[in-house]
Each structure stands twice: as structure tokens, then as C-alpha cells.
Design a protein around this motif. Structure first.
Motif, PDB file in Angstrom:
ATOM      1  N   HIS A  65       0.807  -1.225   0.000  1.00  0.00           N
ATOM      2  CA  HIS A  65       0.000   0.000   0.000  1.00  0.00           C
ATOM      3  C   HIS A  65       0.842   1.279   0.000  1.00  0.00           C
ATOM      4  O   HIS A  65       0.326   2.356  -0.269  1.00  0.00           O
ATOM      5  CB  HIS A  65      -0.993   0.006   1.166  1.00  0.00           C
ATOM      6  N   LEU A  66       2.150   1.151   0.269  1.00  0.00           N
ATOM      7  CA  LEU A  66       3.039   2.317   0.256  1.00  0.00           C
ATOM      8  C   LEU A  66       3.878   2.421  -1.019  1.00  0.00           C
ATOM      9  O   LEU A  66       4.619   3.385  -1.188  1.00  0.00           O
ATOM     10  CB  LEU A  66       3.959   2.301   1.480  1.00  0.00           C
ATOM     11  N   LEU A  67       3.763   1.422  -1.887  1.00  0.00           N
ATOM     12  CA  LEU A  67       4.502   1.483  -3.151  1.00  0.00           C
ATOM     13  C   LEU A  67       4.008   2.660  -3.980  1.00  0.00           C
ATOM     14  O   LEU A  67       2.821   3.009  -3.950  1.00  0.00           O
ATOM     15  CB  LEU A  67       4.296   0.203  -3.969  1.00  0.00           C
ATOM     16  N   ASN A  68       4.914   3.232  -4.726  1.00  0.00           N
ATOM     17  CA  ASN A  68       4.576   4.297  -5.661  1.00  0.00           C
ATOM     18  C   ASN A  68       3.427   3.820  -6.552  1.00  0.00           C
ATOM     19  O   ASN A  68       3.410   2.678  -7.007  1.00  0.00           O
ATOM     20  CB  ASN A  68       5.817   4.618  -6.490  1.00  0.00           C
ATOM     21  N   GLN A  69       2.488   4.711  -6.821  1.00  0.00           N
ATOM     22  CA  GLN A  69       1.312   4.347  -7.619  1.00  0.00           C
ATOM     23  C   GLN A  69       1.694   3.828  -9.004  1.00  0.00           C
ATOM     24  O   GLN A  69       1.072   2.899  -9.518  1.00  0.00           O
ATOM     25  CB  GLN A  69       0.366   5.547  -7.763  1.00  0.00           C
ATOM     26  N   LYS A  70       2.736   4.395  -9.599  1.00  0.00           N
ATOM     27  CA  LYS A  70       3.161   3.936 -10.922  1.00  0.00           C
ATOM     28  C   LYS A  70       3.631   2.482 -10.872  1.00  0.00           C
ATOM     29  O   LYS A  70       3.350   1.705 -11.782  1.00  0.00           O
ATOM     30  CB  LYS A  70       4.273   4.821 -11.477  1.00  0.00           C
ATOM     31  N   ILE A  71       4.342   2.129  -9.820  1.00  0.00           N
ATOM     32  CA  ILE A  71       4.818   0.751  -9.673  1.00  0.00           C
ATOM     33  C   ILE A  71       3.630  -0.190  -9.523  1.00  0.00           C
ATOM     34  O   ILE A  71       3.549  -1.224 -10.185  1.00  0.00           O
ATOM     35  CB  ILE A  71       5.786   0.625  -8.474  1.00  0.00           C
ATOM     36  N   ARG A  72       2.695   0.165  -8.661  1.00  0.00           N
ATOM     37  CA  ARG A  72       1.500  -0.675  -8.491  1.00  0.00           C
ATOM     38  C   ARG A  72       0.719  -0.784  -9.795  1.00  0.00           C
ATOM     39  O   ARG A  72       0.264  -1.866 -10.160  1.00  0.00           O
ATOM     40  CB  ARG A  72       0.618  -0.130  -7.375  1.00  0.00           C
ATOM     41  N   ASP A  73       0.575   0.339 -10.496  1.00  0.00           N
ATOM     42  CA  ASP A  73      -0.151   0.316 -11.774  1.00  0.00           C
ATOM     43  C   ASP A  73       0.472  -0.658 -12.764  1.00  0.00           C
ATOM     44  O   ASP A  73      -0.219  -1.460 -13.401  1.00  0.00           O
ATOM     45  CB  ASP A  73      -0.167   1.708 -12.418  1.00  0.00           C
ATOM     46  N   VAL A  74       1.803  -0.601 -12.897  1.00  0.00           N
ATOM     47  CA  VAL A  74       2.493  -1.460 -13.856  1.00  0.00           C
ATOM     48  C   VAL A  74       2.404  -2.923 -13.421  1.00  0.00           C
ATOM     49  O   VAL A  74       2.153  -3.807 -14.248  1.00  0.00           O
ATOM     50  CB  VAL A  74       3.954  -1.009 -14.060  1.00  0.00           C
ATOM     51  N   LEU A  75       2.584  -3.192 -12.142  1.00  0.00           N
ATOM     52  CA  LEU A  75       2.472  -4.582 -11.679  1.00  0.00           C
ATOM     53  C   LEU A  75       1.074  -5.133 -11.943  1.00  0.00           C
ATOM     54  O   LEU A  75       0.931  -6.249 -12.443  1.00  0.00           O
ATOM     55  CB  LEU A  75       2.816  -4.680 -10.188  1.00  0.00           C
ATOM     56  N   VAL A  76       0.066  -4.363 -11.625  1.00  0.00           N
ATOM     57  CA  VAL A  76      -1.312  -4.830 -11.862  1.00  0.00           C
ATOM     58  C   VAL A  76      -1.540  -5.038 -13.357  1.00  0.00           C
ATOM     59  O   VAL A  76      -2.133  -6.042 -13.764  1.00  0.00           O
ATOM     60  CB  VAL A  76      -2.349  -3.849 -11.277  1.00  0.00           C
ATOM     61  N   ASP A  77      -1.050  -4.130 -14.176  1.00  0.00           N
ATOM     62  CA  ASP A  77      -1.213  -4.264 -15.620  1.00  0.00           C
ATOM     63  C   ASP A  77      -0.559  -5.545 -16.129  1.00  0.00           C
ATOM     64  O   ASP A  77      -1.141  -6.270 -16.939  1.00  0.00           O
ATOM     65  CB  ASP A  77      -0.619  -3.039 -16.325  1.00  0.00           C
ATOM     66  N   ILE A  78       0.632  -5.839 -15.641  1.00  0.00           N
ATOM     67  CA  ILE A  78       1.323  -7.063 -16.064  1.00  0.00           C
ATOM     68  C   ILE A  78       0.579  -8.294 -15.561  1.00  0.00           C
ATOM     69  O   ILE A  78       0.413  -9.269 -16.291  1.00  0.00           O
ATOM     70  CB  ILE A  78       2.794  -7.062 -15.585  1.00  0.00           C
ATOM     71  N   TYR A  79       0.106  -8.260 -14.323  1.00  0.00           N
ATOM     72  CA  TYR A  79      -0.661  -9.386 -13.800  1.00  0.00           C
ATOM     73  C   TYR A  79      -1.957  -9.559 -14.577  1.00  0.00           C
ATOM     74  O   TYR A  79      -2.386 -10.668 -14.853  1.00  0.00           O
ATOM     75  CB  TYR A  79      -0.966  -9.190 -12.317  1.00  0.00           C
ATOM     76  N   TYR A  80      -2.579  -8.455 -14.930  1.00  0.00           N
ATOM     77  CA  TYR A  80      -3.835  -8.488 -15.679  1.00  0.00           C
ATOM     78  C   TYR A  80      -3.615  -9.159 -17.026  1.00  0.00           C
ATOM     79  O   TYR A  80      -4.441  -9.938 -17.494  1.00  0.00           O
ATOM     80  CB  TYR A  80      -4.362  -7.061 -15.877  1.00  0.00           C
ATOM     81  N   GLN A  81      -2.489  -8.858 -17.634  1.00  0.00           N
ATOM     82  CA  GLN A  81      -2.164  -9.419 -18.943  1.00  0.00           C
ATOM     83  C   GLN A  81      -1.676 -10.864 -18.822  1.00  0.00           C
ATOM     84  O   GLN A  81      -1.869 -11.655 -19.723  1.00  0.00           O
ATOM     85  CB  GLN A  81      -1.090  -8.567 -19.600  1.00  0.00           C
ATOM     86  N   GLY A  82      -1.054 -11.180 -17.728  1.00  0.00           N
ATOM     87  CA  GLY A  82      -0.532 -12.530 -17.508  1.00  0.00           C
ATOM     88  C   GLY A  82       0.954 -12.495 -17.252  1.00  0.00           C
ATOM     89  O   GLY A  82       1.744 -12.373 -18.182  1.00  0.00           O
ATOM     90  N   THR A  83       1.338 -12.569 -15.995  1.00  0.00           N
ATOM     91  CA  THR A  83       2.747 -12.498 -15.634  1.00  0.00           C
ATOM     92  C   THR A  83       3.429 -13.837 -15.839  1.00  0.00           C
ATOM     93  O   THR A  83       2.810 -14.888 -15.700  1.00  0.00           O
ATOM     94  CB  THR A  83       2.940 -12.030 -14.187  1.00  0.00           C
ATOM     95  N   THR A  84       4.702 -13.779 -16.165  1.00  0.00           N
ATOM     96  CA  THR A  84       5.486 -15.002 -16.300  1.00  0.00           C
ATOM     97  C   THR A  84       6.595 -15.083 -15.255  1.00  0.00           C
ATOM     98  O   THR A  84       7.195 -16.124 -15.089  1.00  0.00           O
ATOM     99  CB  THR A  84       6.125 -15.101 -17.711  1.00  0.00           C
ATOM    100  N   HIS A  85       6.844 -13.984 -14.557  1.00  0.00           N
ATOM    101  CA  HIS A  85       7.931 -13.954 -13.571  1.00  0.00           C
ATOM    102  C   HIS A  85       7.524 -13.118 -12.359  1.00  0.00           C
ATOM    103  O   HIS A  85       8.133 -12.082 -12.076  1.00  0.00           O
ATOM    104  CB  HIS A  85       9.206 -13.366 -14.183  1.00  0.00           C
ATOM    105  N   ALA A  86       6.519 -13.554 -11.642  1.00  0.00           N
ATOM    106  CA  ALA A  86       5.975 -12.777 -10.528  1.00  0.00           C
ATOM    107  C   ALA A  86       7.035 -12.446  -9.483  1.00  0.00           C
ATOM    108  O   ALA A  86       7.132 -11.298  -9.046  1.00  0.00           O
ATOM    109  CB  ALA A  86       4.816 -13.525  -9.882  1.00  0.00           C
TER     110      ALA A  86
END
Length: 125
Positions: A65-86
């Protein structure tokens, strides 16, 4: 009839759409937005849990919850698309430094196939 699709995933959802889709037609723009909001919230929560699981034993890891919003946005976007290296992505993000997340994205051929449209690296800079 659409209520029968509630909870279906993957091949079951695809089959439902193939069979019943022509009878139902397209959903409204508002319904599309609502479905996205629901699925995004689920993926955001899954990403947060994955981040916690992958960084729980790492000294000094920034809480989700303290991560920079941009970092969270990109992680969620990658997870949404399908991550291969979580794990790699989470460990790169844990210092809360956007530039450290760029490397695992730019060195992954799968992620880079989407970079021209997703622009995650540019967003992180």
C-alpha cells in the motif's frame, strides 16, 4: 440467461459466449465498464497478495500500500495481462524505485512484445 455465466472462467466462459452470445448480443458500454472495474479490482487484489507473498521474507521491502502508484499500476497491468515472472517483478519493485522495475520488463521478450502499446517503461520513467 446471462446470469448463468456468472463465475465462469477460461474455456467454460468461452464456450458460454460461443453458444449464447449470438442470442444475447453485445452488452452496453456501461456494462463493459462495470465488468472491467470488477475484474480490475480482483486482479489488483491478486497482485497485492502476490507481492506480499514474494517479498514477505525480504528485509526492508516496501509494503504494497506504500509502493509508488506507478509501480503498483504497472504490476497490476502485467498481472492483468498474464505475468510469467511474478517473483522477479515483485523483488524489483520492493525498493519502491521505478527504475528498478524497468530491467525485468525490458529483458523479458514476452513483456516487450506488448511494450509498444502498453508503454510501461515510459510510464515508469
Amino acid at each position: 440467461m446471462c446470469h448463468k455465466a456468472a463465475g465462469l472462467k477460461s474455456s467454460q466462459a468461452r464456450k458460454f459466449v460461443q453458444v449464447y452470445g449470438p442470442m444475447v448480443g453485445e452488452i452496453s458500454h456501461r456494462q463493459q465498464i462495470r465488468l472491467f472495474e470488477i475484474s480490475y479490482r480482483i486482479k489488483r487484489d491478486e497482485t497485492g497478495r502476490s507481492y506480499l507473498r514474494n517479498t514477505k521474507n525480504q528485509q526492508g521491502a516496501t509494503p504494497w500500500h506504500l509502493l509508488n502508484q506507478k509501480i503498483r499500476d504497472v504490476l497490476v497491468d502485467i498481472y492483468y495481462q498474464g505475468t510469467t515472472h511474478a517473483e522477479i517483478l515483485c523483488l524489483a519493485a520492493m525498493d519502491n524505485d521505478e527504475s528498478k522495475l524497468i530491467s525485468p520488463i525490458s529483458s523479458n521478450a514476452y513483456y516487450m512484445t506488448f511494450e509498444s502499446s502498453r508503454k510501461r517503461i515510459r510510464y515508469l520513467k
